[in-house]
Design a protein around this motif. Structure first.
Motif, PDB file in Angstrom:
ATOM      1  N   PRO A   9      -6.425 -11.194 -18.587  1.00 15.20           N
ATOM      2  CA  PRO A   9      -7.084 -11.232 -17.268  1.00 15.20           C
ATOM      3  C   PRO A   9      -6.944 -12.572 -16.564  1.00 15.20           C
ATOM      4  CG  PRO A   9      -8.508 -10.194 -18.893  1.00 15.20           C
ATOM      5  CD  PRO A   9      -7.351 -10.775 -19.648  1.00 15.20           C
ATOM      6  N   VAL A  10      -6.963 -13.662 -17.341  1.00 13.41           N
ATOM      7  CA  VAL A  10      -6.782 -14.983 -16.731  1.00 13.41           C
ATOM      8  C   VAL A  10      -5.370 -15.126 -16.188  1.00 13.41           C
ATOM      9  CG1 VAL A  10      -6.887 -17.475 -17.138  1.00 13.41           C
ATOM     10  CG2 VAL A  10      -8.505 -15.938 -18.297  1.00 13.41           C
ATOM     11  N   TYR A  11      -4.385 -14.651 -16.953  1.00 14.98           N
ATOM     12  CA  TYR A  11      -2.994 -14.698 -16.484  1.00 14.98           C
ATOM     13  C   TYR A  11      -2.820 -13.879 -15.208  1.00 14.98           C
ATOM     14  CZ  TYR A  11       1.979 -13.560 -16.264  1.00 14.98           C
ATOM     15  OH  TYR A  11       3.260 -13.369 -15.823  1.00 14.98           O
ATOM     16  N   TRP A  12      -3.412 -12.697 -15.187  1.00 11.40           N
ATOM     17  CA  TRP A  12      -3.292 -11.842 -14.003  1.00 11.40           C
ATOM     18  C   TRP A  12      -3.959 -12.496 -12.789  1.00 11.40           C
ATOM     19  CZ3 TRP A  12      -0.427  -7.812 -12.812  1.00 11.40           C
ATOM     20  CH2 TRP A  12      -0.744  -7.070 -11.676  1.00 11.40           C
ATOM     21  N   LEU A  13      -5.081 -13.159 -13.012  1.00 14.86           N
ATOM     22  CA  LEU A  13      -5.773 -13.843 -11.915  1.00 14.86           C
ATOM     23  C   LEU A  13      -4.918 -14.967 -11.345  1.00 14.86           C
ATOM     24  CD1 LEU A  13      -8.353 -14.488 -10.230  1.00 14.86           C
ATOM     25  CD2 LEU A  13      -9.065 -15.943 -12.146  1.00 14.86           C
ATOM     26  N   VAL A  14      -4.363 -15.789 -12.238  1.00 16.96           N
ATOM     27  CA  VAL A  14      -3.581 -16.942 -11.779  1.00 16.96           C
ATOM     28  C   VAL A  14      -2.310 -16.480 -11.074  1.00 16.96           C
ATOM     29  CG1 VAL A  14      -2.326 -18.999 -12.519  1.00 16.96           C
ATOM     30  CG2 VAL A  14      -4.548 -18.438 -13.549  1.00 16.96           C
ATOM     31  N   THR A  15      -1.611 -15.486 -11.623  1.00 16.22           N
ATOM     32  CA  THR A  15      -0.385 -15.017 -10.981  1.00 16.22           C
ATOM     33  C   THR A  15      -0.671 -14.303  -9.661  1.00 16.22           C
ATOM     34  OG1 THR A  15      -0.481 -12.973 -12.308  1.00 16.22           O
ATOM     35  CG2 THR A  15       0.865 -14.803 -13.156  1.00 16.22           C
ATOM     36  N   ALA A  16      -1.874 -13.740  -9.523  1.00 14.51           N
ATOM     37  CA  ALA A  16      -2.221 -13.080  -8.262  1.00 14.51           C
ATOM     38  C   ALA A  16      -2.291 -14.062  -7.109  1.00 14.51           C
ATOM     39  CB  ALA A  16      -3.559 -12.350  -8.399  1.00 14.51           C
ATOM     40  N   PRO A  32       4.889   0.306  -9.993  1.00 16.85           N
ATOM     41  CA  PRO A  32       4.375  -0.447 -11.142  1.00 16.85           C
ATOM     42  C   PRO A  32       4.134  -1.917 -10.806  1.00 16.85           C
ATOM     43  CG  PRO A  32       6.712  -0.035 -11.394  1.00 16.85           C
ATOM     44  CD  PRO A  32       6.282   0.753 -10.197  1.00 16.85           C
ATOM     45  N   PRO A  33       3.211  -2.551 -11.497  1.00 22.22           N
ATOM     46  CA  PRO A  33       2.857  -3.932 -11.150  1.00 22.22           C
ATOM     47  C   PRO A  33       3.991  -4.907 -11.442  1.00 22.22           C
ATOM     48  CG  PRO A  33       1.769  -3.275 -13.170  1.00 22.22           C
ATOM     49  CD  PRO A  33       2.415  -2.040 -12.623  1.00 22.22           C
ATOM     50  N   GLN A  34       4.001  -5.976 -10.698  1.00 20.95           N
ATOM     51  CA  GLN A  34       4.984  -7.045 -10.906  1.00 20.95           C
ATOM     52  C   GLN A  34       4.321  -8.101 -11.793  1.00 20.95           C
ATOM     53  OE1 GLN A  34       6.526 -10.334  -7.951  1.00 20.95           O
ATOM     54  NE2 GLN A  34       7.675  -8.442  -7.547  1.00 20.95           N
ATOM     55  N   TRP A  35       4.728  -8.156 -13.050  1.00 26.09           N
ATOM     56  CA  TRP A  35       4.063  -9.027 -14.014  1.00 26.09           C
ATOM     57  C   TRP A  35       4.340 -10.499 -13.741  1.00 26.09           C
ATOM     58  CZ3 TRP A  35       0.672  -6.084 -16.099  1.00 26.09           C
ATOM     59  CH2 TRP A  35       0.954  -4.770 -16.424  1.00 26.09           C
ATOM     60  N   ILE A  36       5.544 -10.803 -13.269  1.00 24.42           N
ATOM     61  CA  ILE A  36       5.910 -12.188 -12.962  1.00 24.42           C
ATOM     62  C   ILE A  36       6.212 -12.273 -11.475  1.00 24.42           C
ATOM     63  CG2 ILE A  36       7.531 -14.063 -13.422  1.00 24.42           C
ATOM     64  CD1 ILE A  36       8.024 -12.865 -16.169  1.00 24.42           C
ATOM     65  N   PRO A  37       5.492 -13.123 -10.729  1.00 26.16           N
ATOM     66  CA  PRO A  37       5.748 -13.224  -9.282  1.00 26.16           C
ATOM     67  C   PRO A  37       7.118 -13.838  -9.010  1.00 26.16           C
ATOM     68  CG  PRO A  37       4.173 -14.898 -10.005  1.00 26.16           C
ATOM     69  CD  PRO A  37       4.387 -13.996 -11.175  1.00 26.16           C
ATOM     70  N   LEU A  38       7.993 -13.041  -8.434  1.00 24.30           N
ATOM     71  CA  LEU A  38       9.351 -13.516  -8.166  1.00 24.30           C
ATOM     72  C   LEU A  38       9.428 -14.329  -6.884  1.00 24.30           C
ATOM     73  CD1 LEU A  38      11.288 -10.258  -9.138  1.00 24.30           C
ATOM     74  CD2 LEU A  38      10.774 -12.260 -10.562  1.00 24.30           C
ATOM     75  N   ASP A  39       8.609 -13.980  -5.908  1.00 26.64           N
ATOM     76  CA  ASP A  39       8.585 -14.728  -4.644  1.00 26.64           C
ATOM     77  C   ASP A  39       7.226 -15.428  -4.526  1.00 26.64           C
ATOM     78  OD1 ASP A  39       7.313 -12.340  -4.568  1.00 26.64           O
ATOM     79  OD2 ASP A  39       7.762 -11.935  -2.443  1.00 26.64           O
ATOM     80  N   ALA A  40       7.092 -16.563  -5.222  1.00 27.66           N
ATOM     81  CA  ALA A  40       5.804 -17.264  -5.300  1.00 27.66           C
ATOM     82  C   ALA A  40       5.356 -17.714  -3.914  1.00 27.66           C
ATOM     83  CB  ALA A  40       5.921 -18.461  -6.237  1.00 27.66           C
ATOM     84  N   GLN A  41       4.117 -17.389  -3.579  1.00 23.55           N
ATOM     85  CA  GLN A  41       3.530 -17.738  -2.281  1.00 23.55           C
ATOM     86  C   GLN A  41       2.520 -18.869  -2.475  1.00 23.55           C
ATOM     87  OE1 GLN A  41       4.567 -16.128   0.572  1.00 23.55           O
ATOM     88  NE2 GLN A  41       6.005 -15.005  -0.732  1.00 23.55           N
ATOM     89  N   PHE A  42       3.019 -20.116  -2.519  1.00 28.50           N
ATOM     90  CA  PHE A  42       2.115 -21.246  -2.712  1.00 28.50           C
ATOM     91  C   PHE A  42       1.251 -21.504  -1.482  1.00 28.50           C
ATOM     92  CE2 PHE A  42       5.602 -22.009  -5.690  1.00 28.50           C
ATOM     93  CZ  PHE A  42       4.909 -22.242  -6.857  1.00 28.50           C
ATOM     94  N   GLY A  43       1.606 -20.912  -0.369  1.00 29.23           N
ATOM     95  CA  GLY A  43       0.803 -21.084   0.835  1.00 29.23           C
ATOM     96  C   GLY A  43      -0.509 -20.328   0.800  1.00 29.23           C
ATOM     97  N   ASN A  44      -0.740 -19.513  -0.234  1.00 27.01           N
ATOM     98  CA  ASN A  44      -2.006 -18.787  -0.322  1.00 27.01           C
ATOM     99  C   ASN A  44      -3.193 -19.736  -0.448  1.00 27.01           C
ATOM    100  OD1 ASN A  44      -0.757 -16.285  -0.149  1.00 27.01           O
ATOM    101  ND2 ASN A  44      -0.576 -16.058  -2.373  1.00 27.01           N
ATOM    102  N   PHE A  45      -2.995 -20.883  -1.094  1.00 26.17           N
ATOM    103  CA  PHE A  45      -4.089 -21.841  -1.248  1.00 26.17           C
ATOM    104  C   PHE A  45      -4.465 -22.443   0.103  1.00 26.17           C
ATOM    105  CE2 PHE A  45      -2.330 -21.459  -5.446  1.00 26.17           C
ATOM    106  CZ  PHE A  45      -3.413 -21.592  -6.291  1.00 26.17           C
ATOM    107  N   ALA A  46      -3.445 -22.820   0.885  1.00 26.14           N
ATOM    108  CA  ALA A  46      -3.730 -23.354   2.216  1.00 26.14           C
ATOM    109  C   ALA A  46      -4.308 -22.276   3.123  1.00 26.14           C
ATOM    110  CB  ALA A  46      -2.454 -23.935   2.825  1.00 26.14           C
ATOM    111  N   VAL A  93      -7.426 -16.665  -5.265  1.00 24.32           N
ATOM    112  CA  VAL A  93      -7.253 -18.110  -5.105  1.00 24.32           C
ATOM    113  C   VAL A  93      -8.581 -18.828  -5.330  1.00 24.32           C
ATOM    114  CG1 VAL A  93      -6.675 -19.934  -3.467  1.00 24.32           C
ATOM    115  CG2 VAL A  93      -5.287 -17.849  -3.550  1.00 24.32           C
ATOM    116  N   GLY A  94      -9.658 -18.317  -4.742  1.00 32.53           N
ATOM    117  CA  GLY A  94     -10.966 -18.952  -4.915  1.00 32.53           C
ATOM    118  C   GLY A  94     -11.430 -18.914  -6.358  1.00 32.53           C
TER     119      GLY A  94
END
Length: 305
Positions: free
Chosen positions: A51-58, A70-84, A274-275
């Motif tokens: 669950p922690v891994y799923w939260l962080v990758t989300a 089916p779910p994408q286990w590893i984010p291929l197109d990482a969206q680092f702008g979600n934090f901003a 993110v929160g």
């Protein structure tokens, strides 16, 4: 003089191992037992951390990717702008983090200090009518009932004295509910301190307060840190009292802010992820830095006096 008959009598007769014992020994010899043990531990570890891994990758996914099947286990197109994006859409989340930090630090200091002093008093002083046993039990009994049964009286009282929508009110409630836990946890550590140390400090001219701070408290430092860690985690994650007693953004804490992402019409999954990840970092860092003291605290409290 030891005779031959006495020597033979002292030797235990050899017992042939049973079939089950031979089978267990064969498993240990070929490493099967160790492999099974490590395998079960690995399964438990994955079950716990997934669950922690799923939260962080989300936090690195888009909403479409997060909800895809089916779910994408590893984010291929990482969206680092979600934090901003979180702080751009909800700038008040910074205030939530500040409120939680102030409330948690203050509550931890107050509850741990008061709990340690109370535990020292219960262990050191003699009380009539066996109150040194009954009083800690009475203190702990305040945690027997569900906290929700006290929320209405507390809200009425706090509204009357002007503590609703204030950090002072949350600090007072959290301190009150964490003191019983701190008292019972610290009591076991103080019981391991030899009475001769306290008596020597009193002979040297210390008062009980001086002996507590200068002699006893450094000896129970691992237990103090362990109690502080648990108080910090409980306070940082508490939602029930915060959602009732903090109705505006000036007093809301992080758990209330996360709950606000769930509305009647939608759920802001990305912002919530993110929160929650941001809220997870401080307690993890605190527990990681103090992990050695935490383990020492558990082992110290587990040994009887």
């Amino acid at each position: 003089m030891t005779t031959k008959q006495d020597t033979q009598a002292d030797v235990l007769p050899y017992e042939e191992p049973t079939g089950l014992e031979q089978f267990q020994e064969t498993l240990r010899e070929y490493g099967v037992t160790r492999a099974v043990t490590y395998g079960l531990l690995g399964v438990f570890l994955v079950w716990t951390l997934f669950p922690v891994y799923w939260l962080v990758t989300a936090t690195l996914k888009t909403r479409q990717t997060l909800l895809s099947f089916p779910p994408q286990w590893i984010p291929l197109d990482a969206q680092f702008g979600n934090f901003a994006q979180l702080f751009a859409q909800r700038p008040d989340f910074v205030q939530f983090i500040i409120n939680s930090t102030v409330v948690t630090i203050t509550t931890t200091i107050l509850a741990t200090t008061i709990g340690a002093m109370a535990a020292y008093a219960f262990v050191t002083f003699d009380y009539p009518y066996n109150l040194d046993f009954h009083l800690p039990f009475y203190i702990l009994s305040t945690r027997f009932m569900p906290p929700i049964v006290t929320i209405i009286p507390l809200f009425v009282i706090f509204r009357g004295v002007g503590l609703v929508n204030s950090l002072q009110g949350l600090i007072l409630v959290y301190t009150m509910f964490n003191i019983p836990f701190a008292v019972w946890m610290m009591k076991g550590f103080f019981e391991e301190v030899p009475d001769s140390l306290i008596e020597s400090a009193m002979i040297d001219g210390h008062t009980h307060l001086g002996a507590f701070f200068k002699i006893v408290l450094p000896l129970v430092k691992p237990g103090l840190i362990a109690s502080a860690i648990f108080t910090t985690i409980i306070t940082w994650n508490e939602l029930l009292f915060a959602v009732i007693l903090a109705l505006n953004a000036n007093a809301m804490t992080v758990p209330v802010g996360l709950a606000s992402f769930v509305t009647k019409f939608s759920v802001q999954w990305i912002n919530m992820s993110v929160g929650a990840t941001i809220a997870l970092v401080p307690v993890l860092l605190f527990a990681f830095v103090a992990r050695q003291q935490l383990v020492r605290g558990f082992s110290m409290g587990a040994v009887g006096k």
